[in-house]
Structure formats: structure tokens, C-alpha cells
Design a protein around this motif. Structure first.
Motif, short mmCIF file in Angstrom:
data_model
loop_
_atom_site.label_atom_id
_atom_site.label_comp_id
_atom_site.label_asym_id
_atom_site.label_seq_id
_atom_site.Cartn_x
_atom_site.Cartn_y
_atom_site.Cartn_z
N TYR A 1 0.85 -1.19 0.00
CA TYR A 1 0.00 0.00 0.00
C TYR A 1 0.88 1.25 0.00
CZ TYR A 1 -3.31 -3.48 1.66
OH TYR A 1 -4.08 -4.61 1.77
N ASP A 2 0.27 2.37 -0.44
CA ASP A 2 0.92 3.68 -0.30
C ASP A 2 -0.05 4.64 0.37
OD1 ASP A 2 3.55 3.48 -1.48
OD2 ASP A 2 2.51 3.11 -3.38
N TRP A 3 0.49 5.57 1.12
CA TRP A 3 -0.36 6.56 1.77
C TRP A 3 -1.06 7.45 0.75
CZ3 TRP A 3 -1.65 5.67 6.47
CH2 TRP A 3 -0.74 5.15 7.40
N VAL A 4 -2.32 7.69 0.99
CA VAL A 4 -3.07 8.70 0.23
C VAL A 4 -3.23 9.93 1.10
CG1 VAL A 4 -5.28 9.25 -0.85
CG2 VAL A 4 -4.32 6.94 -1.08
N LEU A 5 -3.56 9.69 2.34
CA LEU A 5 -3.76 10.77 3.30
C LEU A 5 -3.30 10.27 4.66
CD1 LEU A 5 -4.99 13.60 3.78
CD2 LEU A 5 -7.14 12.45 4.36
N LYS A 6 -2.25 10.89 5.18
CA LYS A 6 -1.69 10.42 6.45
C LYS A 6 -1.85 11.54 7.47
CE LYS A 6 2.72 8.62 8.20
NZ LYS A 6 4.13 8.44 7.83
N VAL A 7 -2.41 11.19 8.62
CA VAL A 7 -2.58 12.18 9.67
C VAL A 7 -1.24 12.36 10.38
CG1 VAL A 7 -3.80 12.75 11.81
CG2 VAL A 7 -4.99 11.52 9.97
N ASP A 8 -0.77 13.60 10.42
CA ASP A 8 0.53 13.87 11.03
C ASP A 8 0.40 13.88 12.54
OD1 ASP A 8 3.03 14.60 11.73
OD2 ASP A 8 2.91 16.65 10.94
N THR A 9 1.04 12.90 13.17
CA THR A 9 0.97 12.81 14.63
C THR A 9 2.34 13.05 15.27
OG1 THR A 9 1.34 10.45 14.47
CG2 THR A 9 -0.95 11.17 14.58
N SER A 10 3.26 13.62 14.49
CA SER A 10 4.63 13.76 14.98
C SER A 10 4.73 14.66 16.21
CB SER A 10 5.54 14.30 13.87
OG SER A 10 5.01 15.51 13.36
N SER A 11 3.77 15.59 16.37
CA SER A 11 3.85 16.50 17.52
C SER A 11 2.91 16.06 18.64
CB SER A 11 3.50 17.92 17.08
OG SER A 11 2.20 17.93 16.52
N SER A 12 2.36 14.88 18.54
CA SER A 12 1.46 14.40 19.59
C SER A 12 1.81 12.96 19.93
CB SER A 12 0.01 14.49 19.13
OG SER A 12 -0.24 13.48 18.17
N THR A 13 1.09 12.44 20.90
CA THR A 13 1.36 11.06 21.30
C THR A 13 0.38 10.09 20.65
OG1 THR A 13 -0.04 11.38 23.23
CG2 THR A 13 2.35 11.71 23.52
N SER A 14 -0.54 10.61 19.83
CA SER A 14 -1.52 9.71 19.22
C SER A 14 -0.88 8.88 18.12
CB SER A 14 -2.71 10.50 18.70
OG SER A 14 -2.29 11.64 18.04
N LYS A 15 -1.59 7.83 17.76
CA LYS A 15 -1.04 6.89 16.80
C LYS A 15 -1.19 7.41 15.37
CE LYS A 15 -1.88 2.78 19.57
NZ LYS A 15 -2.68 1.57 19.73
N THR A 16 -0.24 7.03 14.53
CA THR A 16 -0.33 7.37 13.11
C THR A 16 -1.54 6.67 12.50
OG1 THR A 16 2.06 7.59 12.95
CG2 THR A 16 0.88 7.22 10.89
N LEU A 17 -2.25 7.42 11.69
CA LEU A 17 -3.50 6.92 11.12
C LEU A 17 -3.63 7.52 9.73
CD1 LEU A 17 -6.31 5.57 11.99
CD2 LEU A 17 -7.05 7.91 12.45
N GLY A 18 -4.24 6.79 8.82
CA GLY A 18 -4.43 7.38 7.50
C GLY A 18 -5.12 6.47 6.53
#
Ligand SMILES: [Fe+2]
Length: 242
Positions: free
Chosen positions: A125-142
Motif C-alpha cells: 500500500y501507499d499513503w493517500v492521506l496520512k494524519v501527522d501525529t509527529s507532535s502528539s502522542t496519538s497513533k499514526t493513522l491514514g
């Protein structure tokens, strides 16, 4: 006789990777093809792996597979580290039949994979839309798109390449037979430099069959990857560009 010593395939690959990946710009199409071709001629024995022998058997103790890793006797996923520098890493994954590497990504990386022996089922798979969580502790989602129909890579086959944003940067492997994959990663994984390996759970979308939602998950508890020493020809890093 001219007295020259033939260069090993792994040495040639190392030198080519050093040359291409030490430049401060992405590899060209021609350079990618060159590296694909170099990887394309590798066989398991070129990296110290005996694809036929069962180590410890009476016959193996007295002949040529002495000092080699024997794929048929491997019971857990095994990683054989060959080389790593700032610019790239080279290593080999050996899978027992049924061994599975769950969905994981390669952030900002280009990866060359050559199946040396056996067959493996691949989802990518490739990302289409990735939620940027780099500045938070939440999990990467997309949202991710299926790169192609699920495929079986069976040796001998062409070298596959995935890129930072295309070609199946997020993938999983399930070995259908004992198998071995030679990998070149550029740049290598690095937690310190923001290139960790992240695993994902997959949620299908019934209304959009070519898309899935991916959510970061903890390292699967049942995933065991053990290390084994590299038994193939040594690399002479005397001309190290790294
Ligand atoms: Fe991978």
C-alpha cells in the motif's frame, strides 16, 4: 593466469550502493536500473545461504554447506545483517514456511528486494492521506491505497523497488515456502533520525475496495525476528564512501 581475484557479487553491490547513495540527490532512473540488475543476478549462495541443505544432517557436516546458513532448517524469521552505514543498509531475511512479517512502513526510504529462494505472498500500500501525529502522542493513522493486486514473488524473479511515496512503501510478507529475501534500504531505518519502523493494523473499506485505513499498532507480540551471523564473502569497506 593474471593473478587477479574475481570480485564477489556482494562487494560489487556494496561499491555500487556506496557510489549511488552517497550522492546528495535521489538516484536517477539509470542508477536504479543498474542496482536492480546487480541484485538480479544474486543467488542464495552469494550471501552464504544454502537453500537446499539441512544443517546438522550427516551429509551437510562434511561437504560444501559447512559454514553456511541453511534455509530449510530455519524455524523463525531470521535477519542476517551484512552492512550498514549512514546512507544504506544491506541484509537478508530468511523465512520459514508460514513466517509472516506484518504490515510495516519504510519512512522516506527506497527499498530494493530480491527474492533469492522460495516464494512469498506480498500485500502493498501507499499513503493517500496520512494524519501527522509527529507532535502528539496519538497513533499514526491514514488512508492508503492498494498498490496492485496481492502478488506472489517467486524466485527467480525481478528485483522489486519501493519508494518513499510510491511502489508500496507499506507492505507485509507471508512466506509460502522457506524463502530468502536480499534487501537494500536507503537510507536505513533510524529511530534517532525520524525513520522508525512502524507496524499497522488494516481496516478494509467495503465501499472502496482499493483503499484501506491503516492505524499504527504496537510491535506484534508474536513477531520474533532473530539475528544470525553473515556467512558470505566479506565486504572490503576500504573505499568506504559512507
Ligand atoms: Fe519491509
Amino acid at each position: 593466469m593474471d593473478g587477479s581475484i574475481e570480485k564477489s557479487k556482494i562487494q560489487t553491490l556494496y561499491e555500487a550502493c556506496s557510489l549511488v547513495f552517497s550522492q546528495k540527490e535521489p538516484p536517477s532512473f539509470q542508477q536504479i536500473q543498474w542496482l536492480k540488475n546487480l541484485l538480479g543476478i544474486f543467488e542464495a549462495k552469494d550471501v552464504g545461504i544454502d537453500e537446499f541443505g539441512i544443517c546438522g544432517s550427516p551429509s551437510s557436516s562434511q561437504n560444501e554447506n559447512k559454514g553456511q546458513i541453511c534455509v530449510q532448517s530455519i524455524s523463525e524469521i531470521t535477519y542476517i545483517h551484512i552492512h550498514e552505514c549512514d546512507d544504506f543498509s544491506i541484509g537478508v531475511f530468511c523465512f520459514p514456511a508460514g513466517g509472516a512479517l506484518p504490515l510495516h512502513d519504510h519512512p522516506g526510504m527506497t527499498v530494493f528486494s530480491k527474492v533469492l529462494y522460495g516464494s512469498v505472498y506480498v500485500k502493498a500500500y501507499d499513503w493517500v492521506l496520512k494524519v501527522d501525529t509527529s507532535s502528539s502522542t496519538s497513533k499514526t493513522l491514514g488512508l492508503a491505497s492498494r498498490v496492485r493486486e496481492e502478488i506472489i514473488m517467486r524466485a527467480p524473479c525481478e528485483t522489486s523497488v519501493l519508494y518513499p511515496t510510491s511502489g508500496g512503501n507499506i507492505h507485509s510478507f507471508t512466506a509460502l515456502t522457506p524463502c530468502t529475501i536480499l534487501d537494500v534500504l536507503t537510507p536505513p531505518y533510524s529511530d534517532d533520525l525520524g525513520r522508525p519502523s512502524t507496524y499497522f493494523s488494516l481496516f478494509p473499506l467495503s465501499s472502496l475496495p482499493d483503499y484501506v485505513v491503516l492505524e499504527e499498532r504496537d510491535l506484534p507480540e508474536d513477531l520474533v525476528v532473530r539475528g544470525a551471523p553473515y556467512m558470505g564473502p566479506q565486504i572490503d569497506a576500504g573505499h568506504d564512501f559512507c
